[in-house]
Motif scaffolding. Sequence first.
Motif, PDB file in Angstrom:
ATOM      1  N   ASP A 117      21.712  18.431   8.115  1.00  0.00           N
ATOM      2  CA  ASP A 117      21.046  17.813   6.969  1.00  0.00           C
ATOM      3  C   ASP A 117      21.555  16.385   6.840  1.00  0.00           C
ATOM      4  O   ASP A 117      22.776  16.156   6.813  1.00  0.00           O
ATOM      5  CB  ASP A 117      21.357  18.602   5.687  1.00  0.00           C
ATOM      6  N   SER A 118      20.657  15.426   6.775  1.00  0.00           N
ATOM      7  CA  SER A 118      21.048  14.010   6.780  1.00  0.00           C
ATOM      8  C   SER A 118      21.879  13.639   5.557  1.00  0.00           C
ATOM      9  O   SER A 118      22.606  12.651   5.576  1.00  0.00           O
ATOM     10  CB  SER A 118      19.799  13.118   6.847  1.00  0.00           C
ATOM     11  N   ARG A 119      21.786  14.445   4.495  1.00  0.00           N
ATOM     12  CA  ARG A 119      22.580  14.162   3.290  1.00  0.00           C
ATOM     13  C   ARG A 119      23.966  14.799   3.368  1.00  0.00           C
ATOM     14  O   ARG A 119      24.764  14.658   2.442  1.00  0.00           O
ATOM     15  CB  ARG A 119      21.849  14.683   2.057  1.00  0.00           C
ATOM     16  N   GLY A 120      24.240  15.508   4.459  1.00  0.00           N
ATOM     17  CA  GLY A 120      25.565  16.111   4.634  1.00  0.00           C
ATOM     18  C   GLY A 120      25.653  17.544   4.165  1.00  0.00           C
ATOM     19  O   GLY A 120      26.668  18.202   4.372  1.00  0.00           O
ATOM     20  N   LYS A 121      24.607  18.057   3.516  1.00  0.00           N
ATOM     21  CA  LYS A 121      24.610  19.450   3.051  1.00  0.00           C
ATOM     22  C   LYS A 121      24.028  20.335   4.146  1.00  0.00           C
ATOM     23  O   LYS A 121      22.914  20.862   4.037  1.00  0.00           O
ATOM     24  CB  LYS A 121      23.788  19.581   1.766  1.00  0.00           C
ATOM     25  N   HIS A 122      24.789  20.477   5.241  1.00  0.00           N
ATOM     26  CA  HIS A 122      24.295  21.249   6.381  1.00  0.00           C
ATOM     27  C   HIS A 122      24.154  22.721   6.002  1.00  0.00           C
ATOM     28  O   HIS A 122      25.019  23.283   5.312  1.00  0.00           O
ATOM     29  CB  HIS A 122      25.258  21.114   7.573  1.00  0.00           C
ATOM     30  N   ASP A 123      23.087  23.349   6.447  1.00  0.00           N
ATOM     31  CA  ASP A 123      22.849  24.767   6.162  1.00  0.00           C
ATOM     32  C   ASP A 123      23.514  25.629   7.227  1.00  0.00           C
ATOM     33  O   ASP A 123      23.352  25.386   8.434  1.00  0.00           O
ATOM     34  CB  ASP A 123      21.344  25.058   6.133  1.00  0.00           C
ATOM     35  N   PHE A 124      24.235  26.633   6.779  1.00  0.00           N
ATOM     36  CA  PHE A 124      24.944  27.532   7.677  1.00  0.00           C
ATOM     37  C   PHE A 124      23.954  28.521   8.309  1.00  0.00           C
ATOM     38  O   PHE A 124      23.224  29.220   7.608  1.00  0.00           O
ATOM     39  CB  PHE A 124      26.021  28.286   6.880  1.00  0.00           C
ATOM     40  N   ILE A 125      23.930  28.561   9.659  1.00  0.00           N
ATOM     41  CA  ILE A 125      23.066  29.520  10.364  1.00  0.00           C
ATOM     42  C   ILE A 125      23.852  30.774  10.710  1.00  0.00           C
ATOM     43  O   ILE A 125      23.405  31.893  10.435  1.00  0.00           O
ATOM     44  CB  ILE A 125      22.474  28.884  11.645  1.00  0.00           C
ATOM     45  N   GLY A 126      25.021  30.631  11.314  1.00  0.00           N
ATOM     46  CA  GLY A 126      25.797  31.813  11.660  1.00  0.00           C
ATOM     47  C   GLY A 126      27.079  31.448  12.408  1.00  0.00           C
ATOM     48  O   GLY A 126      27.342  30.273  12.686  1.00  0.00           O
ATOM     49  N   GLU A 127      27.864  32.468  12.730  1.00  0.00           N
ATOM     50  CA  GLU A 127      29.151  32.255  13.375  1.00  0.00           C
ATOM     51  C   GLU A 127      29.448  33.393  14.337  1.00  0.00           C
ATOM     52  O   GLU A 127      28.832  34.463  14.284  1.00  0.00           O
ATOM     53  CB  GLU A 127      30.266  32.158  12.327  1.00  0.00           C
ATOM     54  N   PHE A 128      30.412  33.148  15.217  1.00  0.00           N
ATOM     55  CA  PHE A 128      30.943  34.213  16.073  1.00  0.00           C
ATOM     56  C   PHE A 128      32.342  33.807  16.503  1.00  0.00           C
ATOM     57  O   PHE A 128      32.728  32.635  16.413  1.00  0.00           O
ATOM     58  CB  PHE A 128      30.043  34.456  17.298  1.00  0.00           C
ATOM     59  N   TYR A 129      33.111  34.812  16.927  1.00  0.00           N
ATOM     60  CA  TYR A 129      34.489  34.577  17.371  1.00  0.00           C
ATOM     61  C   TYR A 129      34.592  34.913  18.864  1.00  0.00           C
ATOM     62  O   TYR A 129      33.939  35.839  19.347  1.00  0.00           O
ATOM     63  CB  TYR A 129      35.475  35.436  16.588  1.00  0.00           C
ATOM     64  N   THR A 130      35.432  34.147  19.577  1.00  0.00           N
ATOM     65  CA  THR A 130      35.630  34.400  20.999  1.00  0.00           C
ATOM     66  C   THR A 130      36.992  33.871  21.397  1.00  0.00           C
ATOM     67  O   THR A 130      37.807  33.483  20.549  1.00  0.00           O
ATOM     68  CB  THR A 130      34.504  33.746  21.835  1.00  0.00           C
TER      69      THR A 130
END
Length: 559
Positions: A234-247
């Motif tokens: 997001d150009s305003r810095g409020k990035h939207d979280f899609i997902g995560e994983f651990y490795t």
Amino acid sequence: MSDSQEATSPVAGIGGPAACVSKVELRVSCKSLLDRDTLNKSDPCVILMVQNQGQWTELDRTEVIKSNLNPVFAKVLMLDYYFEEVQKLRFEVYDIHGAHSIGTRDDDFLGGVECTLGQIVAQKKMVKPLLLKYGKYAGKSTITIHAEEISGNNGYVELSFCAKKLDDKDLFSKSDPFLEIYRINDDGTEQLVHRTEVIKNNLNPVWEPFKVSLISLCSCDDERKLKCLVWDYDSRGKHDFIGEFYTNFKEMQKISLGNKVTWECINPKYKLKKKNYKNSGLVILSDLKLHRVYSFLDYIMGGCQIHFTVAIDFTASNGDPRNSCSLHYINPYQPNEYLKALIAVGEICQDYDSDKRFSALGFGARIPPNYEVSHDFAINFNPEDDECEEIQGVVEAYQNCLPKIQLYGPTNVAPIINRIAKQAAGKEPIKDASLYHILLILTDGVVTDMADTREAIVRASYQPMSIIIVGVGNADFTDMQILDGDDGVLRSPKGEPVLRDIVQFVPFRDFKTASPAALAKCVLAEVPKQVVEYFSHKAIPPMNPVLNSTPNSIANTPE
């Protein structure tokens, strides 16, 4: 982390690897220790002592193992390693009675051994008999010391990530995804390792490959946990979280078996709220290239031998050896400058040569039987075998040689440089990292054959060798500095530059009031870099790359 992240520009890039001195881990075990206890067996502990300015001080100690005459200690003893220094160590084994202190009674001492750190790393595994006081053997007791390098930079890895079917976070267009990788530190904190570029309007992004040092990625621990996050930019810095994983890096390396490594990208909130939630897309590691950066210790512990040759100036400018003013005068109470320089440098090099035999050559003298001038002769007068047993053998050959020769001239060193370069080149193309040559030239003046010497050094820079020149006496050595590439690139008379800087020149007078160790430290400090430069240029890996014996190891894959 929350579903939205404050503005930080998702620009790819990481800093370079941090410089680090070589560190060595020592693992210790003992066999057949003396049993000092009446009712049960000894409770051994090993004390590691280091020598500083002639004094022994305790550096570290292992744990105490109860009632065991064949202990294998778990505690790892760690030291900084310096090739250019003689690092004297002493291992003392005690039977511990109390919880805190070493007993002072003689019957608590189970044996000890002295050695240098150089000897241990050159052998990689050293087994020595334990000795009691006055050099008496402690029965059949032995101590085994394993050495392992902890490198400050074990290379870097190139990673290529892509994703498929990511969640769409935008109303009128598709998501603009980027990927972040965090290293989880020992204290649980998270350190950003890399942030990819943003791929606009794409739910199946293919991010650009990126390089990251193994120190940065996982602290050279391939089982260290990594946290990976996918965001919609997001150009305003409020990035939207899609997902995560651990490795971890160990899991990433499964790609080397020919399979891509795939992770489900999970949004924990969705997983809790949605019954049929599977994932928010897939993240795929499509390529991994591991580039191993070898160190000097990798080559030494892989079996590379350092062959040491000394070349001594026997020109007339040194003065009659029978005169006490001569630089070659043999004083029964104090070694001359030639011997001081030879012993200081030779004592370091001998730890890295398994047969402890060293070539000893002379130049600038008339030699028997015909007393013709020679600029390349064996000081033991055996042209078939110019080697001497250990540094003491070189010293004795030098002392025996002096009464038999006539000091003459001129000061020509090119013949000896060419001779050692020819030996280093061998008859076959060099295919392994089994041997590296160090030529120590001791001279009392500026060389006469400067043009030939420059040509010889340029030729030698293509071979596995380094040249150390020590100026003895009070001559003006200004012109000799040209041979040391520190002030610029040395070139042959035809203008051809050296392939790599292989010469180190120092006047001995700069170290007259210093310890012999200071001279050795100065002239040998560049050798580890020169060894690595040569074999790296030839793309030659160590013969037996040292694999970390712990499970948290990085595979040694040459570039």
